[in-house]
Scaffold this active site. Structure first.
Site: not given
Length: 359
Positions: A209, A61-63, A260-261, A250, A106
């Site tokens: 996270q 995970r993470g763009a 973003n998150k 993202d 995603r």
């Protein structure tokens, strides 16, 4: 625009020990981030559908890391084609279903689409060595991301006054990239340069996270973060112990709006109220000039059960429903600086973003 300090003066290796992706030559090994911090296990993906599943299931995970993984997924898909496929045009046609499955894993992070577009462009110009060309491009995407992160770290750290405290949300470190990290890279560089004295990290519900990943990563580097509940961010800012909110992205739109998150938006609102500055750190591949504003971003929603259960056990009464958006959008007016490997953009808006993209 700001120029970067001498990046070679920073001890990057001391603060860059984690790698979430490893290409073995036969498989893509992914550090299973669902099991951190208590187990450090790598999952070997030997075909593109396994990579797509790993992206969808948050193993990776993470763009930026998602984009890198997808590029290697294309390499694996290419290896599955028979040796009789010698022409790049035929390969492109036969690989397209696998690329579309990777793309669908995603929906919000633009880096996934960007990496797949790079792989398509390589196929469009490749000759008979198209398989090797795809592998070289995947390697380049990963190599360029690591270099970009280290430059962003130096650029972002230069904005922070010595002795400052910072708050970060979600995980934007080595686990989310090829290495070093975006927002967490700025924090690493700031600590190395003596500019950051205090690091706070949110727990980042519902996947934790921040608690599971960010705190673990920083501990590997000898940086001791203070963990806070997501809802404690405004109170922390009021206390005066942090001067910057440093987050990743993202997707960054053409007007500077940033996805973003989930939970970033309320932190940015609180930051503006309390005089805390907001820094968004992301590679230029995260900038999406084709999306005019945050209103055009598709916000991924995951299984509501992620909120209703903890470690597989239901924690709320029967009949309770949940809504589980994974990202939110921070309007550009709440952002003080966007940092990419190409430089620092202060007070982003549509005109400044357009000039930045053109430059």
């Amino acid at each position: 625009m700001h120029t970067a300090p001498d990046a070679t003066a920073l001890d990057f290796d001391r603060y860059d020990r984690v790698r979430p992706l490893r290409w073995t030559g036969q498989a893509l090994e992914l550090l299973d981030q669902r099991r951190l911090p208590f187990a450090v296990d790598y999952l070997a993906c030997t075909d593109s559908d396994a990579v797509a599943a790993a992206i969808r299931d948050l193993i990776v995970r993470g763009a930026p890391a998602i984009g890198i993984a997808a590029a290697w997924g294309v390499v694996l898909a290419a290896r599955a084609l028979p040796a009789s496929v010698t022409q790049a045009a035929e390969a492109a046609s036969r690989l397209e279903p696998a690329l579309q499955r990777l793309d669908a894993a995603r929906p919000t992070a633009v880096n996934l689409r960007w990496a797949l577009a790079r792989m398509r462009r390589v196929l469009a110009t490749a000759g008979a060595d198209w398989r090797a060309a795809l592998e070289r491009e995947a390697e380049a995407i990963a190599r360029e991301d690591l270099a970009a992160n280290r430059r962003m770290g130096a650029l972002g750290a230069a904005l922070i006054a010595p002795g400052s405290g910072v708050l970060t949300h979600c995980n934007t470190g080595s686990l989310a990239t090829a290495g070093f990290g975006t927002a967490l890279g700025v924090i690493r560089a700031g600590v190395a340069a003596g500019r950051i004295a205090r690091v706070f990290a949110t727990e980042t519900r519902p996947w934790n996270q921040g608690a599971r990943l960010t705190a673990w990563e920083l501990a590997q580097d000898g940086i001791a973060p203070t963990l806070i509940a997501d809802s404690a961010g405004a109170h922390l800012m009021r206390s005066g112990r942090v001067q910057w909110l440093v987050v990743g992205a993202d997707r960054i739109c053409a007007n500077g709006d940033t996805a973003n998150k989930i939970g970033t938006y309320p932190l940015a609102i609180a930051a503006r109220h309390h005089g805390v500055k907001v820094m968004v750190v992301a590679p230029s591949s995260t900038v999406d000039m084709a999306t005019a504003s945050g209103d055009g971003i598709e916000i991924e929603e995951r299984d509501p059960g992620e909120l209703l259960r903890f470690r597989g056990e239901r924690v709320v009464a029967d009949g309770v429903q949940a809504w589980n958006p994974v990202f939110d959008v921070t309007p550009h007016a709440l952002i003080d600086a966007i940092v990419t490997e190409r430089g620092v953009l202060e007070r982003p808006d549509a005109a400044r973003m357009q000039a930045f993209a053109a430059g």
